[in-house]
Design a protein around this motif. Structure first.
Motif, PDB file in Angstrom:
ATOM      1  N   GLY A   8       0.822  -1.224   0.000  1.00  0.00           N
ATOM      2  CA  GLY A   8       0.000   0.000   0.000  1.00  0.00           C
ATOM      3  C   GLY A   8       0.847   1.261   0.000  1.00  0.00           C
ATOM      4  N   ILE A 137       1.319  -2.359  10.272  1.00  0.00           N
ATOM      5  CA  ILE A 137       0.638  -1.093  10.578  1.00  0.00           C
ATOM      6  C   ILE A 137      -0.780  -1.415  11.037  1.00  0.00           C
ATOM      7  N   ASN A 138      -1.005  -1.145  12.302  1.00  0.00           N
ATOM      8  CA  ASN A 138      -2.320  -1.375  12.893  1.00  0.00           C
ATOM      9  C   ASN A 138      -3.007  -0.015  13.070  1.00  0.00           C
TER      10      ASN A 138
END
Ligand SMILES: NC(=O)c1ccc[n+]([C@@H]2O[C@H](COP(=O)([O-])OP(=O)(O)OC[C@H]3O[C@@H](n4cnc5c(N)ncnc54)[C@H](OP(=O)(O)O)[C@@H]3O)[C@@H](O)[C@H]2O)c1
Length: 227
Positions: A8, A137-138
């Motif tokens: 992403g 990545i949370n």
């Protein structure tokens, strides 16, 4: 030559993370879904500004065939992957009463199963190489639910947190950490400009700095909140 793969990375946080690794002399593998023009711009900008190699990996992380294709590309080119940043994620915002099975499934597919596919391919490679760093990545939604309009997103990020913990237990060599940013000013949040000005967004550079710091952390399984 060392490489970092960032999912992403055609826009938003992923693009900034890509620049951070380029600044630290990493060559890059940048995954994105469909936005060819934006991805090409990021590639050209980073190659020009940092003098590193950038390969674009177009593909849907939730599609096993796409991930297999990306994995094959890295293997065939014999690229020395040292860092995997699982950044790609989606949300779906609407009142709970309007939520549907299909929308829920789509968010789970990308945010959980997509990252599972990346970990089972590139993550396992790092473990076999006996070195490497994985950053997931949370979101800080995983700590406090802010609003029920992001139900599927919140549930997916909770699952993702546990997934990172399980991989941290399973992997002996590759270190895995979760970064949980607060609200970011990206395309994920379509907010009218007049509302935007009153929001205290989390600084993307602070998130990138935290991502970079965790790649040097020799312990595994950390959860870092950046607000
Ligand atoms: N925005 C926030 O407030 C916020 C807060 C905390 C955490 N986060 C997390 O930060 C991460 C990045 O969010 P962002 O706000 O930067 O997102 P964004 O601006 O919406 O960008 C999403 C990126 O992911 C790519 N993408 C979407 N679905 C994909 C798929 N199925 N396969 C491969 N790539 C895919 C997009 O590619 P295309 O350009 O080709 O569509 C784009 O590069 C996400 O995990 C998100 O949950 C965001």
């Amino acid at each position: 030559m060392k490489y970092a793969l960032i999912s992403g990375a055609s826009r938003g946080l992923g693009k900034e993370i890509a620049k951070t690794f380029a600044k630290h002399n990493y060559n890059l593998l940048l995954n994105y879904l469909k936005n060819d023009e934006a991805a090409l711009q990021v590639k050209e900008e980073i190659e020009r500004d940092f003098g590193v190699f950038v390969h674009l990996l177009k593909g849907d992380i939730s599609n096993p065939l796409d991930v297999e294709k990306m994995h094959r590309y890295v293997k065939e080119k014999k690229l020395n992957l040292e860092v995997l940043v699982c950044n790609a994620g989606i949300d779906h915002v609407c009142e709970i009463s309007e939520k549907t099975y299909d929308d829920f499934l789509q968010v789970l597919k990308v945010n959980i199963l997509g990252n599972f596919l990346l970990l089972q391919s590139f993550g396992q490679d790092l473990e076999r190489q006996k070195k490497g760093s994985i950053i997931i990545i949370n979101s800080d939604n995983v700590i406090d639910a802010n609003d029920s309009v992001t139900l599927e997103y919140d549930v997916s990020k909770a699952g993702l947190l546990m997934m990172a913990k399980d991989y941290a237990l399973a992997f002996k060599y590759a270190k895995i950490h979760s970064i949980c940013p607060g609200w970011l000013d990206t395309d994920m949040n379509i907010i009218p400009e007049d509302v935007k000005k009153d929001i205290l967004f989390t600084d993307k550079q602070a998130v990138c700095e935290s991502v970079w710091e965790q790649t040097k952390n020799e312990e595994s399984g950390n959860v870092v909140v950046v607000r």
